[in-house]
Design a protein around this motif. Structure first.
Motif, PDB file in Angstrom:
ATOM      1  N   VAL A  82       6.361  20.510 -20.265  1.00  0.00           N
ATOM      2  CA  VAL A  82       7.709  19.880 -20.767  1.00  0.00           C
ATOM      3  C   VAL A  82       7.517  18.142 -20.746  1.00  0.00           C
ATOM      4  O   VAL A  82       8.226  17.686 -21.510  1.00  0.00           O
ATOM      5  N   LEU A  83       6.805  17.769 -19.714  1.00  0.00           N
ATOM      6  CA  LEU A  83       6.958  16.093 -19.524  1.00  0.00           C
ATOM      7  C   LEU A  83       5.645  15.580 -20.429  1.00  0.00           C
ATOM      8  O   LEU A  83       5.302  14.616 -20.334  1.00  0.00           O
TER       9      LEU A  83
ATOM     10  N   PRO B 245       7.778  25.445 -11.331  1.00  0.00           N
ATOM     11  CA  PRO B 245       8.469  24.141 -11.871  1.00  0.00           C
ATOM     12  C   PRO B 245       8.176  22.805 -11.554  1.00  0.00           C
ATOM     13  O   PRO B 245       8.437  21.771 -12.099  1.00  0.00           O
ATOM     14  N   PHE B 246       6.986  22.783 -10.638  1.00  0.00           N
ATOM     15  CA  PHE B 246       6.533  21.403  -9.820  1.00  0.00           C
ATOM     16  C   PHE B 246       5.090  21.279 -10.468  1.00  0.00           C
ATOM     17  O   PHE B 246       4.219  22.024 -10.137  1.00  0.00           O
TER      18      PHE B 246
ATOM     19  N   SER C 232       1.606  15.261  -4.474  1.00  0.00           N
ATOM     20  CA  SER C 232       2.654  14.532  -5.364  1.00  0.00           C
ATOM     21  C   SER C 232       3.094  15.401  -6.582  1.00  0.00           C
ATOM     22  O   SER C 232       1.861  15.687  -7.200  1.00  0.00           O
ATOM     23  N   VAL C 233       4.071  15.724  -6.755  1.00  0.00           N
ATOM     24  CA  VAL C 233       4.555  16.488  -7.963  1.00  0.00           C
ATOM     25  C   VAL C 233       5.660  15.897  -8.788  1.00  0.00           C
ATOM     26  O   VAL C 233       6.379  15.058  -8.257  1.00  0.00           O
ATOM     27  N   LEU C 234       5.924  16.324 -10.042  1.00  0.00           N
ATOM     28  CA  LEU C 234       7.276  16.141 -10.782  1.00  0.00           C
ATOM     29  C   LEU C 234       7.853  17.149 -11.054  1.00  0.00           C
ATOM     30  O   LEU C 234       7.220  18.490 -11.180  1.00  0.00           O
TER      31      LEU C 234
ATOM     32  N   GLY D  34      11.899  14.300 -11.735  1.00  0.00           N
ATOM     33  CA  GLY D  34      12.107  13.788 -10.390  1.00  0.00           C
ATOM     34  C   GLY D  34      10.670  14.011  -9.631  1.00  0.00           C
ATOM     35  O   GLY D  34      10.095  14.939  -9.668  1.00  0.00           O
ATOM     36  N   ALA D  35      10.261  12.925  -8.928  1.00  0.00           N
ATOM     37  CA  ALA D  35       9.048  12.882  -8.287  1.00  0.00           C
ATOM     38  C   ALA D  35       9.455  13.262  -6.737  1.00  0.00           C
ATOM     39  O   ALA D  35      10.237  12.723  -6.146  1.00  0.00           O
ATOM     40  N   LEU D  36       8.334  14.011  -6.214  1.00  0.00           N
ATOM     41  CA  LEU D  36       8.356  14.431  -4.925  1.00  0.00           C
ATOM     42  C   LEU D  36       7.229  14.496  -4.161  1.00  0.00           C
ATOM     43  O   LEU D  36       5.858  14.721  -5.048  1.00  0.00           O
TER      44      LEU D  36
END
Length: 278
Positions: A155-156, A193-194, A213-215, A256-258
């Motif tokens: 999607v990104l 989803p991540f 790190s994920v989006l 969003g980044a996590l």
């Protein structure tokens, strides 16, 4: 008598300062012991095998060489569920999977041989990097014949490299972990989803710390407490450590980044990462 003003004392102090400045004497401090610097692996085109993200940490992280994705041979074979054998006489490796094989993988040699004796042009010679043999992924998968792959966008608009069996072939990669993990194609759940972007690995003397790190790749805001995560860290002996974590306690915006951190006792060859939204 004040020894600080004695000529011998002044001469000794001057000599000590000169030695320290020249680096001939070690500096000593009593602070906490230094931590090893993290080894960073940028997950270019993360793999999805059996619909699960597969990541290679630290010095095992894939890289691009002359347009080819170079993967760590031993860890990549393990992630597929393949058998890897090493021939000391020829200093070469063979990957075997589902009755097919690609052999004579050797640093500096731009060809390999399939089970039926056919020669494969690798395009780029395998390379030794810090003691790890890397080889181009695409010709290896071509030689194994029962596998296929495709480069897709999420999607990104980020790359995802999907590896799967041809026709009804199921790769053995995840079978040993599926019995102990709740993740799978569960109706009513949104899978993965991540999207993973960066995996770092460091050691503190007791084990290894992995930070991922994920989006948010779901295309929508993920409500707080609605997601869950799973890490399966597999070492060179095929032993797995499973870590399951709750998702973010706050809502995660689109893209969003996590980041998430887990600790494991031994260095992993590869890490399976899954996430889901109930």
């Amino acid at each position: 008598m004040n020894h600080r003003h004695h000529p011998f004392f002044r001469l000794a102090m001057k000599t000590l300062v000169m030695l320290l400045c020249a680096g001939l004497l070690p500096l000593v401090h009593t602070g906490a012991p230094a931590q090893a610097a993290p080894v960073v692996g940028n997950q270019i085109r993360p793999l999805q095998i059996n619909n699960q993200y597969v990541l290679f940490p630290g010095k095992l992280a894939p890289y691009i060489q002359e347009g080819k994705l170079m993967v760590p041979v031993r860890a990549f074979a393990g992630a597929l569920g393949a058998q890897l054998t090493y021939d000391a006489a020829t200093k070469s490796s063979t990957i075997s999977l589902l009755g097919e094989s690609v052999g004579k993988l050797r640093a500096g040699q731009a060809t390999a041989v399939t089970r039926d004796g056919s020669t494969i042009a690798l395009g780029v010679s395998p390379q030794l990097q810090d003691g790890v043999l890397f080889a181009p992924m695409n010709p290896i998968l071509t030689g194994l014949k029962k596998l296929k792959w495709e480069n897709m966008f999420n999607v990104l608009r980020r790359h995802v490299l999907i590896v799967q069996g041809r026709s009804d072939t199921v790769l053995p990669q995840a079978k040993s972990w599926q019995s102990v993990t709740p993740f799978g194609d569960v109706p009513g759940e949104h899978q993965n989803p991540f999207y993973p972007t960066l995996l770092t690995q460091s050691t503190d003397g007791k084990g290894f710390r992995l930070s991922l790190s994920v989006l948010n790749d779901s295309g929508f805001v993920i409500p707080k407490g609605a997601s869950s995560l799973e890490f399966v860290a597999v070492n060179s002996q095929g032993q797995a450590v499973v870590r399951q974590l709750p998702g973010p306690s706050q809502a995660t915006p689109k893209a969003g980044a996590l980041s998430f951190t887990i600790n494991v006792p031994t260095a992993p060859d590869y890490v399976i990462f899954n996430s889901r939204i109930k």
